[in-house]
Design an enzyme around this catalytic site. Structure first.
Site, short mmCIF file in Angstrom:
data_model
loop_
_atom_site.label_atom_id
_atom_site.label_comp_id
_atom_site.label_asym_id
_atom_site.label_seq_id
_atom_site.Cartn_x
_atom_site.Cartn_y
_atom_site.Cartn_z
N LYS A 86 78.15 56.32 -27.42
CA LYS A 86 78.49 56.84 -26.09
C LYS A 86 78.83 58.33 -26.18
CE LYS A 86 78.83 54.94 -22.67
NZ LYS A 86 77.82 54.64 -21.61
N THR A 118 83.08 56.50 -21.33
CA THR A 118 84.25 55.67 -21.62
C THR A 118 85.37 56.46 -22.30
OG1 THR A 118 84.97 53.83 -23.04
CG2 THR A 118 83.01 54.99 -23.75
N ASP A 119 86.59 55.98 -22.15
CA ASP A 119 87.73 56.60 -22.85
C ASP A 119 87.62 56.44 -24.37
OD1 ASP A 119 88.28 53.86 -23.01
OD2 ASP A 119 90.25 53.97 -22.08
N GLU A 120 86.78 55.48 -24.81
CA GLU A 120 86.71 55.22 -26.26
C GLU A 120 86.15 56.41 -27.05
OE1 GLU A 120 85.55 51.45 -27.63
OE2 GLU A 120 86.28 50.43 -25.85
N TYR A 179 79.82 51.72 -31.20
CA TYR A 179 79.65 51.81 -29.73
C TYR A 179 80.19 53.15 -29.22
CZ TYR A 179 81.16 51.43 -24.86
OH TYR A 179 81.39 51.69 -23.54
P1 NAD Z 1 77.50 45.55 -19.13
O1 NAD Z 1 77.29 45.28 -20.57
O2 NAD Z 1 78.14 44.51 -18.28
O3 NAD Z 1 76.10 45.90 -18.42
C1 NAD Z 1 75.18 46.77 -18.98
C2 NAD Z 1 73.91 46.69 -18.14
O4 NAD Z 1 72.95 47.61 -18.68
C3 NAD Z 1 73.24 45.31 -18.14
O5 NAD Z 1 72.83 44.96 -16.84
C4 NAD Z 1 72.03 45.49 -19.06
O6 NAD Z 1 70.95 44.62 -18.74
C5 NAD Z 1 71.69 46.95 -18.81
N1 NAD Z 1 70.97 47.56 -19.93
C6 NAD Z 1 71.32 47.54 -21.25
N2 NAD Z 1 70.40 48.20 -21.98
C7 NAD Z 1 69.48 48.67 -21.10
C8 NAD Z 1 68.30 49.44 -21.25
N3 NAD Z 1 67.88 49.85 -22.46
N4 NAD Z 1 67.58 49.78 -20.15
C9 NAD Z 1 68.00 49.36 -18.92
N5 NAD Z 1 69.09 48.60 -18.73
C10 NAD Z 1 69.82 48.27 -19.80
O7 NAD Z 1 78.29 46.92 -19.06
P2 NAD Z 1 79.47 47.40 -18.11
O8 NAD Z 1 80.74 46.88 -18.64
O9 NAD Z 1 79.07 47.16 -16.72
O10 NAD Z 1 79.44 48.97 -18.43
C11 NAD Z 1 78.65 49.86 -17.65
C12 NAD Z 1 78.84 51.26 -18.18
O11 NAD Z 1 80.22 51.62 -18.12
C13 NAD Z 1 78.44 51.42 -19.64
O12 NAD Z 1 77.80 52.66 -19.79
C14 NAD Z 1 79.76 51.41 -20.40
O13 NAD Z 1 79.68 52.16 -21.58
C15 NAD Z 1 80.68 52.05 -19.39
N6 NAD Z 1 82.10 51.64 -19.47
C16 NAD Z 1 82.45 50.33 -19.42
C17 NAD Z 1 83.81 49.99 -19.44
C18 NAD Z 1 84.27 48.55 -19.35
O14 NAD Z 1 85.47 48.31 -19.49
N7 NAD Z 1 83.41 47.60 -19.13
C19 NAD Z 1 84.78 50.98 -19.53
C20 NAD Z 1 84.37 52.31 -19.60
C21 NAD Z 1 83.02 52.62 -19.55
O1 TDX Z 2 88.49 38.08 -28.58
C1 TDX Z 2 89.07 39.18 -28.46
N1 TDX Z 2 90.38 39.29 -28.85
C2 TDX Z 2 91.07 40.45 -28.76
O2 TDX Z 2 92.26 40.51 -29.13
C3 TDX Z 2 88.41 40.33 -27.91
C4 TDX Z 2 86.98 40.26 -27.46
C5 TDX Z 2 89.13 41.50 -27.82
N2 TDX Z 2 90.42 41.56 -28.24
C6 TDX Z 2 91.14 42.85 -28.11
C7 TDX Z 2 90.41 44.06 -28.67
C8 TDX Z 2 90.87 45.18 -27.76
O3 TDX Z 2 92.10 45.70 -28.21
O4 TDX Z 2 91.25 43.11 -26.71
C9 TDX Z 2 91.08 44.50 -26.43
C10 TDX Z 2 89.93 44.68 -25.46
O5 TDX Z 2 88.75 44.32 -26.13
P1 TDX Z 2 87.31 44.37 -25.41
O6 TDX Z 2 87.34 43.56 -24.17
O7 TDX Z 2 86.28 44.07 -26.44
O8 TDX Z 2 87.27 45.90 -24.92
P2 TDX Z 2 87.37 47.29 -25.72
O9 TDX Z 2 87.03 47.13 -27.14
O10 TDX Z 2 88.69 47.89 -25.37
O11 TDX Z 2 86.18 48.09 -24.99
C11 TDX Z 2 86.04 48.00 -23.55
O12 TDX Z 2 86.59 49.12 -22.90
C12 TDX Z 2 85.90 50.33 -22.98
C13 TDX Z 2 84.58 47.82 -23.13
O13 TDX Z 2 84.03 46.73 -23.83
C14 TDX Z 2 83.78 49.05 -23.36
O14 TDX Z 2 82.45 48.88 -22.87
C15 TDX Z 2 84.43 50.18 -22.64
O15 TDX Z 2 83.78 51.38 -22.91
#
Ligand code: NAD
Ligand code: TDX
Length: 342
Positions: free
Chosen positions: A153, A125-127, A149
């Site tokens: 990562k 992730t970019d985070e 988190y």
């Molecule tokens: P998500 O939370 O929707 O899904 C995570 C999945 O991983 C779920 O199906 C869960 O059951 C499974 N999981 C969790 N712990 C596990 C374990 N110990 N063993 C096996 N399975 C397990 O997540 P997402 O948003 O789909 O993110 C997927 C990946 O992308 C993550 O690695 C996250 O860090 C990365 N990522 C997400 C975002 C975003 O905006 N959602 C952005 C950048 C990177």
């Molecule tokens: O209720 C809310 N109100 C609000 O203002 C929530 C849940 C979030 N926010 C703000 C916080 C952030 O600035 O919105 C922005 C996005 O929040 P999230 O959806 O929680 O995402 P973020 O914290 O940016 O992280 C996400 O992007 C990178 C994903 O959850 C991560 O898994 C990924 O790595």
């Protein structure tokens, strides 16, 4: 090509599996997922009967299970999407994040080493770069994670690097910006705001609402991951940005407009502790591999809003008693003006 996709029942993993099972290339996929609260078999109902797809409910931290699975399936590549992913939950308690995002990654890397898997992709992730008011992060920017988190990562990314340098393990890391689209668990801001608006409840906007996220439509990120799988170089890191930087307050207004709901539903609440102000990625490296995002933010947000509007059965089940109890812990403490209680 035979793939083990971990975390394939989650948001991005399920979109990725659907994309590759419906592509012209002959992929076989084993979805290895623990099915935590964020894993949802419904996400893959439409493709789960296709030949070439299999599912196993298992934890990536279970070293013996990981070893048995890798040794019997003999994948050409492992793509690790499995993670604990919600920043706010990591602030409430980080133990599961450290377990899955660090120890789980370690278990997979060990199996890749032992069974000589030809490719390993770590979805990051970019985070991990932290926050920046100006400019954009490149793949060589320092890692300055601010939430538990992001730190977990970053630790996973560094393990990948060390296994590449020390053992020549063919690990590649992708770091994408915020994904949005169908099947995202409704704790994340876009599905939370859409589903709250559809229910007529308020949209909790953290702090002054001026925090910026760079949004990428999930299918675009999945295409980039597949490109990295085929053409990425071992030991490299690839940023995958959407190129759509948006302030949260603008995002909230856009969602309400698309749903024809009043702006008065926006409620400012106490800020997230350690809230990163802005994420921004320089994606020129992945562009050189031939990737560019194809969904513009306006179109992607409209499609996403329509998907949640048309699939209430999918998200209403998830906004259950457990979800409500999580929200009370999360947002109750914010309304009182303090950080969430541990
Ligand atoms: P998500 O939370 O929707 O899904 C995570 C999945 O991983 C779920 O199906 C869960 O059951 C499974 N999981 C969790 N712990 C596990 C374990 N110990 N063993 C096996 N399975 C397990 O997540 P997402 O948003 O789909 O993110 C997927 C990946 O992308 C993550 O690695 C996250 O860090 C990365 N990522 C997400 C975002 C975003 O905006 N959602 C952005 C950048 C990177
Ligand atoms: O209720 C809310 N109100 C609000 O203002 C929530 C849940 C979030 N926010 C703000 C916080 C952030 O600035 O919105 C922005 C996005 O929040 P999230 O959806 O929680 O995402 P973020 O914290 O940016 O992280 C996400 O992007 C990178 C994903 O959850 C991560 O898994 C990924 O790595």
């Amino acid at each position: 090509m035979k793939l083990i996709v971990t975390g394939g029942a989650g948001f991005i993993g399920s979109n990725f599996i659907r994309m590759i099972l419906t592509s012209a290339r002959p992929y076989k996929v084993l979805n290895y997922d623990k099915l935590t609260y964020a894993g949802n078999p419904e996400n893959l109902r439409d493709v789960e009967r296709r030949s070439g797809y299999d599912f196993i409910k298992a934890d990536i931290c279970d070293t013996a299970r990981v070893r048995r699975t890798v040794s019997s399936f003999k994948p050409d590549a492992i793509i690790n999407f499995a993670a604990e992913t919600h920043v706010d939950r990591s602030i409430l308690g980080a133990a599961d994040f450290v377990k899955t995002d660090v120890f789980g990654t370690h278990a997979l890397l060990e199996a890749v080493k032992e069974f000589k898997v030809p490719r390993y992709i770590q979805i990051s992730t970019d985070e991990v770069y932290g926050s920046t008011e100006k400019g954009s992060f490149t793949e060589t920017s320092s890692l300055v994670p601010n939430s538990p988190y992001a730190a977990s990562k970053a630790a996973g990314d560094l393990l990948c690097r060390s296994y590449f340098v020390t053992y020549g393990l063919p690990a590649i890391v992708t770091r994408s910006s915020n994904n949005y689209g169908p099947c995202q668990y409704p704790e994340k801001v876009i599905p939370l705001f859409i589903t709250n608006a559809l229910e007529g409840s308020s949209l909790p906007l953290y702090g002054d609402g001026k925090n910026v996220r760079d949004w990428i439509y999930v299918e675009d990120n999945c295409r980039a991951v597949e490109l990295v799988l085929r053409r990425g170089r071992p030991g490299e890191i690839y940023n995958i940005g959407g190129g759509s930087e948006v302030e949260n307050r603008f995002l909230a207004r856009e969602i309400l407009e698309l749903l024809d709901k009043p702006a008065s539903l926006i409620k400012k609440v106490c800020d997230r502790p350690g809230h990163d102000r802005r994420y921004s990625l320089n994606s020129s490296k992945i562009k050189k591999l031939g990737f560019s995002p194809s969904t513009d933010f306006g179109d992607g947000l409209r499609k996403t809003v329509e998907w949640y509007r048309d699939n209430p059965v999918w998200w209403k089940k998830l906004k259950n008693a457990d979800f409500k109890s999580y929200c009370r812990r999360q947002y109750g403490s914010r309304r009182k003006g303090g950080a969430a209680k541990l």
